[in-house]
Design a protein around this motif. Structure first.
Motif, PDB file in Angstrom:
ATOM      1  N   ARG A 141      17.177  28.726  44.200  1.00 55.77           N
ATOM      2  CA  ARG A 141      16.583  30.046  43.477  1.00 55.77           C
ATOM      3  C   ARG A 141      17.012  29.795  41.881  1.00 55.77           C
ATOM      4  O   ARG A 141      16.030  30.402  41.110  1.00 55.77           O
ATOM      5  CB  ARG A 141      17.422  31.380  43.986  1.00 55.77           C
ATOM      6  CG  ARG A 141      17.194  32.451  43.139  1.00 55.77           C
ATOM      7  CD  ARG A 141      17.804  33.715  43.959  1.00 55.77           C
ATOM      8  NE  ARG A 141      17.784  35.099  43.118  1.00 55.77           N
ATOM      9  CZ  ARG A 141      18.410  35.444  41.776  1.00 55.77           C
ATOM     10  NH1 ARG A 141      19.264  34.832  41.959  1.00 55.77           N
ATOM     11  NH2 ARG A 141      17.963  36.572  41.568  1.00 55.77           N
ATOM     12  N   ARG A 142      18.069  29.405  41.644  1.00 53.93           N
ATOM     13  CA  ARG A 142      18.270  29.420  40.003  1.00 53.93           C
ATOM     14  C   ARG A 142      17.302  28.603  39.446  1.00 53.93           C
ATOM     15  O   ARG A 142      16.845  28.608  38.383  1.00 53.93           O
ATOM     16  CB  ARG A 142      19.603  28.754  40.063  1.00 53.93           C
ATOM     17  CG  ARG A 142      20.854  29.397  40.299  1.00 53.93           C
ATOM     18  CD  ARG A 142      21.988  29.003  39.829  1.00 53.93           C
ATOM     19  NE  ARG A 142      23.265  29.870  40.563  1.00 53.93           N
ATOM     20  CZ  ARG A 142      24.118  29.200  41.459  1.00 53.93           C
ATOM     21  NH1 ARG A 142      23.829  27.919  41.870  1.00 53.93           N
ATOM     22  NH2 ARG A 142      24.893  29.848  42.139  1.00 53.93           N
ATOM     23  N   VAL A 143      16.953  27.224  40.078  1.00 57.12           N
ATOM     24  CA  VAL A 143      16.091  26.432  39.738  1.00 57.12           C
ATOM     25  C   VAL A 143      14.765  26.861  39.516  1.00 57.12           C
ATOM     26  O   VAL A 143      13.845  27.085  38.520  1.00 57.12           O
ATOM     27  CB  VAL A 143      15.776  25.241  40.397  1.00 57.12           C
ATOM     28  CG1 VAL A 143      14.746  24.450  39.966  1.00 57.12           C
ATOM     29  CG2 VAL A 143      17.065  24.367  40.744  1.00 57.12           C
ATOM     30  N   ALA A 144      14.404  27.891  40.466  1.00 53.55           N
ATOM     31  CA  ALA A 144      13.021  28.597  40.583  1.00 53.55           C
ATOM     32  C   ALA A 144      12.796  29.607  39.223  1.00 53.55           C
ATOM     33  O   ALA A 144      11.897  29.840  38.644  1.00 53.55           O
ATOM     34  CB  ALA A 144      12.699  29.551  41.787  1.00 53.55           C
ATOM     35  N   LEU A 145      14.121  30.318  39.145  1.00 57.67           N
ATOM     36  CA  LEU A 145      14.002  31.307  37.942  1.00 57.67           C
ATOM     37  C   LEU A 145      13.921  30.508  36.633  1.00 57.67           C
ATOM     38  O   LEU A 145      13.353  30.978  35.757  1.00 57.67           O
ATOM     39  CB  LEU A 145      15.292  32.043  38.234  1.00 57.67           C
ATOM     40  CG  LEU A 145      15.371  32.883  39.380  1.00 57.67           C
ATOM     41  CD1 LEU A 145      16.637  33.933  39.318  1.00 57.67           C
ATOM     42  CD2 LEU A 145      14.147  33.905  39.532  1.00 57.67           C
ATOM     43  N   ASP A 146      14.600  29.546  36.588  1.00 61.47           N
ATOM     44  CA  ASP A 146      14.647  28.563  35.392  1.00 61.47           C
ATOM     45  C   ASP A 146      13.130  28.348  35.029  1.00 61.47           C
ATOM     46  O   ASP A 146      12.597  28.114  33.828  1.00 61.47           O
ATOM     47  CB  ASP A 146      15.335  27.194  35.562  1.00 61.47           C
ATOM     48  CG  ASP A 146      16.795  27.738  35.130  1.00 61.47           C
ATOM     49  OD1 ASP A 146      17.261  28.836  34.676  1.00 61.47           O
ATOM     50  OD2 ASP A 146      17.836  26.656  35.587  1.00 61.47           O
TER      51      ASP A 146
END
Length: 233
Positions: A141-146
């Motif tokens: 999720r963090r990667v997606a938001l980045d």
């Protein structure tokens, strides 16, 4: 609409969700895992050929039962020859032709999945109710938001009913996205081994309703996104 099915950890059921969602959306599913493809093989050119500029994306789309599929090759030489920078153009071309594209992303984080994830309008995280899988889903999720790809939902796979209720609540609070559960059933595994959607094998399976609910949510998400773009213009 381009949807990325991702989750970080391998073996959690991303390919199952991707295949069934593409069927429900009447779109095309792309096997975006260049090195360990898991969706059915095709009978002609594949994603390796497309990314190496040896085939047109539309030429490589095959029918596997009721599902349109852009398969991926299985060879290391094919993966090495593929130019992943062309991937966004490929899926946009498919979107223009078919309207809905579902990307079965590879396992892993950061650059392993970045190009596929960044190509999508929205993402669906897939996890099983185990701590390693959930931890990887949160990292993804963090990667997606980045990458500015919003997470529209979490598909919690291989659940056992009430045992998972507390886990689902915790995920929704952590990820800020609704959780849809797919209970573990042998018919789901049977359908995946055949490379067919659950609806074509066991239409009364509760997982069919769960996939339908997921599809409708994604359609609402992308409709709201398009409305905001139109209002801005």
């Amino acid at each position: 609409m381009i949807v990325a099915i991702t989750g970080g950890k391998g073996g959690v059921g991303k390919s199952t969700v991707a295949l069934n969602l593409a069927h429900e959306l009447d779109g095309v599913v792309v096997d975006g895992d260049l090195t360990t493809a898991d969706l059915p093989r095709g009978g002609g050119p594949d994603l390796h050929d497309v990314l190496a500029d040896r085939a047109d994306p539309l030429e490589a789309v095959d029918r596997h039962g009721p599902v349109r599929l852009l398969p991926c090759g299985r060879t290391l030489s094919g993966a090495r020859a593929a130019d992943l920078s062309a991937f966004p153009m490929v899926v946009r071309r498919l979107e223009r032709e078919y309207g809905r594209v579902v990307i079965d992303c590879p396992a892993g984080l950061a650059r392993d999945v970045g190009r596929q994830l960044a190509s999508a309008h929205v993402a669906v995280l897939v996890a099983t109710p185990t701590e390693p899988a959930l931890a990887d889903a949160v990292r993804t999720r963090r990667v997606a938001l980045d990458l500015e790809t919003p997470v529209a939902a979490v598909a919690l796979n291989r659940t056992a009913g009430a045992v998972t209720d507390g886990v689902a609540d915790r995920i929704e609070r952590t990820v800020s996205a609704p959780v849809l559960s797919l209970e573990e059933r042998s018919v789901i595994a049977d359908a995946q081994r055949q490379g067919r959607p659950i609806a074509a094998v066991a239409p009364d399976c509760p997982a069919v309703d769960a996939v339908c609910t997921l599809a409708r949510r994604l359609e609402r998400c992308t409709t709201h996104r398009d409305d905001r773009i139109d209002a801005h213009d």
